[in-house]
Design an enzyme around this catalytic site. Structure first.
Site, PDB file in Angstrom:
ATOM      1  N   CYS A 164       0.844  -1.195   0.000  1.00  0.00           N
ATOM      2  CA  CYS A 164       0.000   0.000   0.000  1.00  0.00           C
ATOM      3  C   CYS A 164       0.883   1.251   0.000  1.00  0.00           C
ATOM      4  CB  CYS A 164      -0.877  -0.049   1.245  1.00  0.00           C
ATOM      5  SG  CYS A 164      -1.390   1.533   1.870  1.00  0.00           S
ATOM      6  N   GLU A 165       0.620   2.150  -0.947  1.00  0.00           N
ATOM      7  CA  GLU A 165       1.510   3.314  -1.058  1.00  0.00           C
ATOM      8  C   GLU A 165       1.238   4.376   0.009  1.00  0.00           C
ATOM      9  OE1 GLU A 165       0.898   4.733  -5.018  1.00  0.00           O
ATOM     10  OE2 GLU A 165      -0.689   6.117  -4.443  1.00  0.00           O
ATOM     11  N   HIS A 166       0.115   4.236   0.728  1.00  0.00           N
ATOM     12  CA  HIS A 166      -0.165   5.211   1.791  1.00  0.00           C
ATOM     13  C   HIS A 166       0.562   4.877   3.086  1.00  0.00           C
ATOM     14  CE1 HIS A 166      -4.140   5.812  -0.523  1.00  0.00           C
ATOM     15  NE2 HIS A 166      -3.247   6.696  -0.900  1.00  0.00           N
ATOM     16  N   HIS A 167       0.723   3.574   3.342  1.00  0.00           N
ATOM     17  CA  HIS A 167       1.314   3.167   4.619  1.00  0.00           C
ATOM     18  C   HIS A 167       2.532   2.263   4.473  1.00  0.00           C
ATOM     19  CE1 HIS A 167      -2.980   4.065   5.510  1.00  0.00           C
ATOM     20  NE2 HIS A 167      -2.494   4.579   6.619  1.00  0.00           N
TER      21      HIS A 167
ATOM     22  N   GLN B 267      -5.027  -0.148  -5.007  1.00  0.00           N
ATOM     23  CA  GLN B 267      -5.584  -1.300  -5.731  1.00  0.00           C
ATOM     24  C   GLN B 267      -6.222  -0.899  -7.055  1.00  0.00           C
ATOM     25  OE1 GLN B 267      -7.816  -3.983  -3.228  1.00  0.00           O
ATOM     26  NE2 GLN B 267      -8.935  -4.814  -4.975  1.00  0.00           N
TER      27      GLN B 267
ATOM     28  N   HIS C  73      -6.060  -5.504   2.657  1.00  0.00           N
ATOM     29  CA  HIS C  73      -5.084  -4.443   2.905  1.00  0.00           C
ATOM     30  C   HIS C  73      -4.677  -4.481   4.372  1.00  0.00           C
ATOM     31  CE1 HIS C  73      -5.623  -2.021  -0.899  1.00  0.00           C
ATOM     32  NE2 HIS C  73      -6.485  -3.015  -1.003  1.00  0.00           N
TER      33      HIS C  73
ATOM     34  N   CYS D 274      -3.088  -2.350   5.915  1.00  0.00           N
ATOM     35  CA  CYS D 274      -3.241  -1.050   6.580  1.00  0.00           C
ATOM     36  C   CYS D 274      -4.643  -0.920   7.157  1.00  0.00           C
ATOM     37  CB  CYS D 274      -2.951   0.095   5.616  1.00  0.00           C
ATOM     38  SG  CYS D 274      -4.076   0.191   4.229  1.00  0.00           S
TER      39      CYS D 274
HETATM   40  N1  GTP Z   1      -8.917   3.726  -2.571  1.00  0.00           N
HETATM   41  C1  GTP Z   1      -7.921   3.116  -1.916  1.00  0.00           C
HETATM   42  N2  GTP Z   1      -7.638   3.498  -0.656  1.00  0.00           N
HETATM   43  C2  GTP Z   1      -6.644   2.844  -0.027  1.00  0.00           C
HETATM   44  C3  GTP Z   1      -5.914   1.811  -0.606  1.00  0.00           C
HETATM   45  N3  GTP Z   1      -4.996   1.375   0.292  1.00  0.00           N
HETATM   46  C4  GTP Z   1      -5.186   2.119   1.403  1.00  0.00           C
HETATM   47  N4  GTP Z   1      -6.177   3.019   1.221  1.00  0.00           N
HETATM   48  C5  GTP Z   1      -6.744   4.017   2.112  1.00  0.00           C
HETATM   49  O1  GTP Z   1      -6.035   5.205   2.091  1.00  0.00           O
HETATM   50  C6  GTP Z   1      -6.575   6.027   3.122  1.00  0.00           C
HETATM   51  C7  GTP Z   1      -5.570   6.979   3.682  1.00  0.00           C
HETATM   52  O2  GTP Z   1      -6.279   7.772   4.571  1.00  0.00           O
HETATM   53  P1  GTP Z   1      -5.639   8.809   5.632  1.00  0.00           P
HETATM   54  O3  GTP Z   1      -6.747   9.357   6.459  1.00  0.00           O
HETATM   55  O4  GTP Z   1      -4.764   9.761   4.905  1.00  0.00           O
HETATM   56  O5  GTP Z   1      -4.677   7.859   6.475  1.00  0.00           O
HETATM   57  P2  GTP Z   1      -4.866   7.256   7.946  1.00  0.00           P
HETATM   58  O6  GTP Z   1      -5.018   8.369   8.917  1.00  0.00           O
HETATM   59  O7  GTP Z   1      -3.736   6.314   8.186  1.00  0.00           O
HETATM   60  O8  GTP Z   1      -6.250   6.510   7.798  1.00  0.00           O
HETATM   61  P3  GTP Z   1      -6.819   5.210   8.548  1.00  0.00           P
HETATM   62  O9  GTP Z   1      -6.351   4.015   7.761  1.00  0.00           O
HETATM   63  O10 GTP Z   1      -8.302   5.376   8.478  1.00  0.00           O
HETATM   64  O11 GTP Z   1      -6.273   5.183   9.940  1.00  0.00           O
HETATM   65  C8  GTP Z   1      -7.152   5.046   4.139  1.00  0.00           C
HETATM   66  O12 GTP Z   1      -8.546   5.179   4.131  1.00  0.00           O
HETATM   67  C9  GTP Z   1      -6.748   3.674   3.565  1.00  0.00           C
HETATM   68  O13 GTP Z   1      -7.673   2.648   3.885  1.00  0.00           O
HETATM   69  C10 GTP Z   1      -6.243   1.445  -1.933  1.00  0.00           C
HETATM   70  O14 GTP Z   1      -5.642   0.556  -2.553  1.00  0.00           O
HETATM   71  N5  GTP Z   1      -7.249   2.118  -2.536  1.00  0.00           N
HETATM   72 ZN    ZN Z   2      -2.613   1.750   3.387  1.00  0.00          ZN
END
Ligand code: GTP
Ligand code: ZN
Length: 227
Positions: free
Chosen positions: A121-124, A162, A190, A192
Site C-alpha cells: 500500500c503506497e499510503h502506509h 488497488q 489491505h 493497513c
Molecule cells: N482507494 C484506496 N484506498 C486505499 C488503498 N490502500 C489504502 N487506502 C486508504 O487510504 C486512506 C488513507 O487515509 P488517511 O486518512 O490519509 O490515512 P490514515 O489516517 O492512516 O487513515 P486510517 O487508515 O483510516 O487510519 C485510508 O482510508 C486507507 O484505507 C487502496 O488501494 N485504494
Molecule cells: Zn494503506
C-alpha cells in the site's frame, strides 16, 4: 556487514525491452503511470541512501543497531525495497513477454483465475495480499499464459493503490495484445486496514477494470465475473 547489493545486481541503465517501452508509453498516455520522478540514481545509489535512512529510523525508534539481530536490518530493508517489493518501479525488470500470432484463430475468452500476489500500500507501505483474475478475447495475438502472472507481479512490486494496479494490468495487456477486449478483477486484503488503523480483520476489497466487449456486453462481462 554487507556494504552493497552488487551481487546479482542489474544496474538500471540496463537494456529496456521494446515491450517495456510500449507498456510505459501506454501507461503515460492513459494517465495511469505510477507518479514517479527520474532522480537519476543507480540501483546501488538507491540502496545506499535507503540503508542510511533506515539506520536513522531504527535508531530513532530507540533500537540498538549494534545488536546482532538488528545490525543488518537497514541493509535488509534497503535490499528488499530496491530488489524485491519495489522492483517493479524499474522497467528493466519488466518480464520478457512472449506473444505469438493467433494462427489457430482462437476467438473465445482466455481467462486466468486465482493469480496470487502481494503488493504494498503506497499510503502506509504495508502489505496488500491479493488475488487477480485476468481475461481477454484474442484478436491477432496470443500471450504466453505465465506472462499474465508475471505482469500482475511486476505491477504489484510497486507501492500501489488497488484501483491503479487493476488499471495498469488492463492497459498493459491491451497494449501488448492489441485489443481493448481485456478484463481484470482483483480481490485483496489491505494490511493497513487489518493490522493498524481501523483494525478490521475480515474485510476485503474488490476492484474491476473492463475494456471493450467486457464493458459493452452483459454476456461477456457475466462470463468473466462468473467463477
Ligand atoms: N482507494 C484506496 N484506498 C486505499 C488503498 N490502500 C489504502 N487506502 C486508504 O487510504 C486512506 C488513507 O487515509 P488517511 O486518512 O490519509 O490515512 P490514515 O489516517 O492512516 O487513515 P486510517 O487508515 O483510516 O487510519 C485510508 O482510508 C486507507 O484505507 C487502496 O488501494 N485504494
Ligand atoms: Zn494503506
Amino acid at each position: 556487514m554487507k556494504a552493497n547489493i552488487a551481487e546479482n545486481s542489474t544496474v538500471n541503465h540496463a537494456f529496456l525491452s521494446d515491450e517495456a517501452k510500449q507498456v510505459r508509453d501506454a501507461l503515460i498516455k492513459s494517465g495511469l503511470e505510477t507518479p514517479m520522478i527520474d532522480n537519476g540514481l543507480t540501483t546501488e545509489e538507491k540502496y545506499q541512501r535507503i540503508k542510511t535512512a533506515f539506520e536513522d529510523v531504527v535508531s530513532t525508534l530507540g533500537l540498538d543497531l549494534t545488536d546482532d539481530s538488528l545490525a543488518e536490518t537497514p541493509h535488509r530493508i534497503a535490499k528488499m525495497y530496491v530488489k524485491e517489493i519495489f522492483s517493479g518501479l524499474d522497467y528493466t525488470q519488466f518480464p520478457k513477454i512472449t506473444v505469438i500470432e493467433n494462427k489457430m484463430n482462437v476467438d473465445e475468452m482466455v481467462k486466468v483465475s486465482d493469480i496470487s500476489f502481494t503488493s504494498t500500500c503506497e499510503h502506509h507501505f504495508v502489505t496488500i495480499d491479493g488475488m487477480a483474475k485476468v481475461a481477454y478475447l484474442p484478436k491477432n495475438k496470443i500471450i504466453g499464459l505465465s506472462k499474465i502472472n508475471r505482469i500482475v507481479r511486476f505491477f504489484a512490486q510497486r507501492p500501489q493503490v488497488q484501483e491503479r494496479l487493476t488499471q495498469q494490468i488492463l492497459v498493459t495487456l491491451q497494449a501488448l495484445l492489441e485489443t481493448d477486449n481485456v478484463a481484470v478483477s482483483i480481490s485483496a486484503v489491505h494490511y493497513c486496514v487489518k493490522a493498524r488503523g481501523v483494525m478490521d480483520a475480515s474485510s476485503s476489497t474488490q476492484t474491476t477494470a473492463l475494456g471493450g466487449l467486457f464493458k459493452r456486453s452483459d454476456k461477456t462481462r457475466g462470463e468473466f465475473l462468473a467463477q
